[in-house]
Write an enzyme that holds these catalytic residues in place. Structure first.
Site, mmCIF file in Angstrom:
data_model
loop_
_atom_site.group_PDB
_atom_site.id
_atom_site.type_symbol
_atom_site.label_atom_id
_atom_site.label_comp_id
_atom_site.label_asym_id
_atom_site.label_seq_id
_atom_site.Cartn_x
_atom_site.Cartn_y
_atom_site.Cartn_z
ATOM 1 C CB ILE A 4 -1.373 -0.220 1.403
ATOM 2 C CG1 ILE A 4 -0.246 -0.009 2.797
ATOM 3 C CG2 ILE A 4 -1.797 -1.093 1.392
ATOM 4 C CD1 ILE A 4 -0.821 0.260 3.940
ATOM 5 C CE LYS A 5 3.664 6.445 2.782
ATOM 6 N NZ LYS A 5 4.254 7.253 3.984
ATOM 7 N N GLY A 7 8.048 3.427 0.268
ATOM 8 C CA GLY A 7 8.714 4.432 1.100
ATOM 9 C C GLY A 7 9.676 4.319 0.679
ATOM 10 C CB ALA A 8 12.656 7.155 0.799
ATOM 11 C CD GLU A 9 15.987 5.276 5.017
ATOM 12 O OE1 GLU A 9 16.119 3.962 5.434
ATOM 13 O OE2 GLU A 9 16.025 5.688 4.472
ATOM 14 C CB ALA A 10 9.999 0.873 5.853
ATOM 15 C CG ASP A 128 8.392 12.236 8.837
ATOM 16 O OD1 ASP A 128 7.953 13.255 8.276
ATOM 17 O OD2 ASP A 128 8.009 11.307 8.369
#
Length: 221
Positions: A4-5, A7-10, A128
């Site tokens: 569903i997403k 990301g840069a880290e996870a 964040d």
């Protein structure tokens, strides 16, 4: 399992509860899996991902102890550097903040400020604080999510930076209501921390002045 997403880290995956935990449950869980970085040495990369996975899990649990609604952690998979946690169904504050009437927006932002204060009182920095990382569920409860950049740091500088990031997000994403919203956040923050909030709020202003000064220097150069 549904991605569903990314990301840069996870990466975040939505999975049936029965697939990862109990076979007779029909709810869904969120699986957050940290991504290996090719530019880092293998052992170092695994060590860093393992550390961040464990730290985020602990912060999520401690934030809940501090009185801040967060997803419940069901399992920590250190081998695959992933966290299996409660999936919070709802809408990100980013999506509806500006559509609220002024009184409702003020009430919401005060609640956000109170929750930030509870985190800081417990020594937790979110890292964040954006309106994308705050979810309102069907019962109207505001959950804080994604502590991937979180840390334990009771310093005024860290707390001021945490709040400054939220102010910057409000100004860039919710410009038309940014200042009134941020004012309500600070009011909620003061409600919980009282006199202790003053030094943090002063530091927020200092950080913002630094940013303006650096900006001028960069432009003049």
């Amino acid at each position: 399992m549904t991605l569903i997403k990314k990301g840069a880290e996870a990466n975040l995956f939505l999975k049936d509860f029965s697939e990862v935990l109990y076979p007779d449950e029909d709810e869904r869980v969120l699986v957050k899996r940290r991504i290996a970085k090719d530019y880092r040495a293998g052992k170092l990369d695994k060590k860093l991902r393992d550390y961040r996975t464990s730290l985020e899990s602990k912060i999520l649990s401690d934030a809940k102890k501090a009185g801040v609604p967060t997803p419940t952690v069901y399992r920590i998979d250190r081998r695959n550097t992933q966290i299996v946690m409660e999936y919070i169904e709802g809408e990100a504050v980013k999506e509806f903040l500006e559509s609220l009437d002024p009184e409702s927006r003020k009430e919401l932002c005060q609640t956000i400020g109170e929750q930030i204060a509870r985190l800081h009182e417990y020594g937790i920095i979110h890292g964040d604080l954006t309106t994308s990382n705050m979810i309102r569920n069907g019962k109207g409860i505001i959950y804080f999510i994604d502590f991937g950049l979180g840390e334990y740091n009771p310093s005024v500088e860290a707390q001021g930076t945490d709040i400054h990031l939220l102010h910057r997000t409000l100004k860039s994403t919710h410009f038309s209501v940014a200042e009134e919203s941020f004012g309500a956040v600070l009011k909620g923050y003061r409600e919980i921390l009282g006199e202790n909030a003053k030094k943090v709020i002063r530091r927020v202003k200092e950080i913002e002045r630094r940013g303006r000064y650096i900006g001028k220097e960069e432009r003049s150069g």
